[in-house]
Motif scaffolding. Structure first.
Motif, PDB file in Angstrom:
ATOM      1  N   LYS A   1       0.826  -1.201   0.000  1.00 35.97           N
ATOM      2  CA  LYS A   1       0.000   0.000   0.000  1.00 35.97           C
ATOM      3  C   LYS A   1       0.868   1.263   0.000  1.00 35.97           C
ATOM      4  O   LYS A   1       0.570   2.239  -0.686  1.00 35.97           O
TER       5      LYS A   1
ATOM      6  N   ARG B   1      -5.325  -2.747  -0.029  1.00 40.88           N
ATOM      7  CA  ARG B   1      -5.286  -4.044   0.653  1.00 40.88           C
ATOM      8  C   ARG B   1      -5.014  -5.191  -0.319  1.00 40.88           C
ATOM      9  O   ARG B   1      -4.485  -6.233   0.078  1.00 40.88           O
TER      10      ARG B   1
ATOM     11  N   ASP C   1      -1.308  -5.753  -0.553  1.00 43.25           N
ATOM     12  CA  ASP C   1      -0.699  -6.346   0.630  1.00 43.25           C
ATOM     13  C   ASP C   1      -1.140  -7.785   0.874  1.00 43.25           C
ATOM     14  O   ASP C   1      -0.688  -8.412   1.844  1.00 43.25           O
TER      15      ASP C   1
ATOM     16  N   ALA D   1       5.983  -4.632  -5.263  1.00 44.08           N
ATOM     17  CA  ALA D   1       6.005  -5.452  -4.048  1.00 44.08           C
ATOM     18  C   ALA D   1       6.608  -6.823  -4.326  1.00 44.08           C
ATOM     19  O   ALA D   1       7.371  -7.356  -3.507  1.00 44.08           O
TER      20      ALA D   1
END
Length: 205
Positions: free
Chosen positions: A1, A131, A134, A185
């Motif tokens: 995020k 979200r 993540d 990520a």
């Protein structure tokens, strides 16, 4: 995020910069001096950013928290999947940002409609969909959002009009708004802790 929020700055600048510059050029008569004014303002912003960077400091790290190991070819090879996917997605983004203004003008459409739709959707995707990035199974988001970005490009390729430029901006904004932080990520996940900065730099190429 957090990566998604950070990326909002660059996406927003790319989206709103051209319309603002165009408005300044038109308001000042679209002369050579108008373009010089735009570049002078851009330089002033860059200088302001350089001055602000003096206040940025790295947070303290515990001593001995990471044992620095040399960067190896295997470290770069581990980044191949997210980096290649980012290259594919970035190519589409580059085409849209570069050619949408000329394409819209040739089609009699105000090109800012695309950028406004794109920017609004990116902001919503990053703030409301953080979200998803993540989640432990975030790798499952890559394929559908790559396909969504493809559809966004096809929309303006098939038909040119105000509605299609808005639709393309919304679709691509949603795709890019989720896909870029997901790939970043994943790149961080694949990097060794002491080489995350170098790995993210390689990924961002």
């Amino acid at each position: 995020k957090g990566v998604g929020y950070f990326g909002l700055a660059g996406n927003t600048a790319i989206a709103i910069g051209p319309p603002i510059a165009e408005a300044i050029v038109e308001a000042t008569g679209a002369t050579q001096g108008s373009y010089r004014l735009v570049f002078a303002l851009a330089s002033a912003l860059a200088i302001g950013g350089a001055i602000m960077s003096l206040t940025v400091h790295e947070p303290p790290k515990p001593r001995g928290s990471l044992a620095l190991r040399p960067w190896r070819r295997a470290d770069a090879w581990a980044m191949r999947e997210p980096t290649f996917l980012a290259l594919i997605q970035g190519a589409g983004f580059g085409v849209l940002v570069t050619f949408v203004p000329a394409y819209a003008q040739a089609s009699g459409v105000i090109f800012t409609t695309f950028f406004l739709a794109y920017t609004t959707t990116v902001v919503l995707a990053r703030t409301l969909g953080g979200r998803l990035v993540d989640a432990p199974d975030r790798h499952r988001l890559v394929t559908p959002f790559l396909l969504l970005g493809t559809v966004a490009i096809l929309v303006v390729a098939v038909r040119a009009g105000a509605a299609t430029f808005v639709a393309s901006g919304v679709l691509f904004g949603f795709a890019h708004g989720v896909l870029y932080p997901v790939l970043t990520a994943l790149a961080i996940d694949k990097a060794r802790p002491e080489h995350r900065g170098k790995s993210v730099g390689l990924f961002s190429l």
